[in-house]
Design a protein around this motif. Sequence first.
Motif, PDB file in Angstrom:
ATOM      1  N   ILE A   9       0.855  -1.189   0.000  1.00 47.76           N
ATOM      2  CA  ILE A   9       0.000   0.000   0.000  1.00 47.76           C
ATOM      3  C   ILE A   9       0.890   1.238   0.000  1.00 47.76           C
ATOM      4  N   ILE A  10       0.683   2.119  -0.982  1.00 49.61           N
ATOM      5  CA  ILE A  10       1.419   3.374  -1.055  1.00 49.61           C
ATOM      6  C   ILE A  10       0.405   4.503  -0.940  1.00 49.61           C
ATOM      7  N   GLU A  11       0.384   5.112   0.216  1.00 51.79           N
ATOM      8  CA  GLU A  11      -0.649   6.101   0.562  1.00 51.79           C
ATOM      9  C   GLU A  11      -0.077   7.010   1.638  1.00 51.79           C
ATOM     10  N   ASP A  18      -4.488   2.595   6.984  1.00 54.82           N
ATOM     11  CA  ASP A  18      -4.958   1.664   8.014  1.00 54.82           C
ATOM     12  C   ASP A  18      -6.263   0.995   7.608  1.00 54.82           C
ATOM     13  N   GLY A  19      -7.178   1.781   7.020  1.00 52.32           N
ATOM     14  CA  GLY A  19      -8.465   1.236   6.588  1.00 52.32           C
ATOM     15  C   GLY A  19      -8.310   0.205   5.489  1.00 52.32           C
ATOM     16  N   LEU A  20      -7.471   0.504   4.496  1.00 51.12           N
ATOM     17  CA  LEU A  20      -7.226  -0.451   3.411  1.00 51.12           C
ATOM     18  C   LEU A  20      -6.621  -1.736   3.944  1.00 51.12           C
ATOM     19  N   LYS A  21      -5.650  -1.599   4.834  1.00 50.29           N
ATOM     20  CA  LYS A  21      -4.993  -2.780   5.400  1.00 50.29           C
ATOM     21  C   LYS A  21      -5.992  -3.635   6.172  1.00 50.29           C
ATOM     22  N   LEU A  56      -1.823   2.166  -5.093  1.00 49.12           N
ATOM     23  CA  LEU A  56      -1.042   3.392  -5.199  1.00 49.12           C
ATOM     24  C   LEU A  56      -1.927   4.626  -5.238  1.00 49.12           C
ATOM     25  N   ASP A  57      -1.684   5.526  -4.297  1.00 52.08           N
ATOM     26  CA  ASP A  57      -2.319   6.840  -4.312  1.00 52.08           C
ATOM     27  C   ASP A  57      -1.585   7.673  -5.358  1.00 52.08           C
TER      28      ASP A  57
END
Length: 70
Positions: A9-11, A18-21, A56-57
């Motif tokens: 995750i690149i954010e 944290d939410g994506l994870k 990726l953001d």
Amino acid sequence: GYMLMRIVIIEDHQIVKDGLKLILEREPKFSVVGEADNGKDAMTLIAKERPDLCLLDINLKNDSGLTLIG
């Protein structure tokens, strides 16, 4: 069985990261193997972990995520 999908995750917003994870790790076939919040760290992480998928953001604080794709 199934293959474990390794994800990076690149954010740059911690709450989003944290939410994506949290969401991804509820699924047993996904494993978040690393996180970065800028382009330099992202490139190092991707080279080290060789993930199957990179979230990726494209609008990072000091970088454009689009430069990482090329």
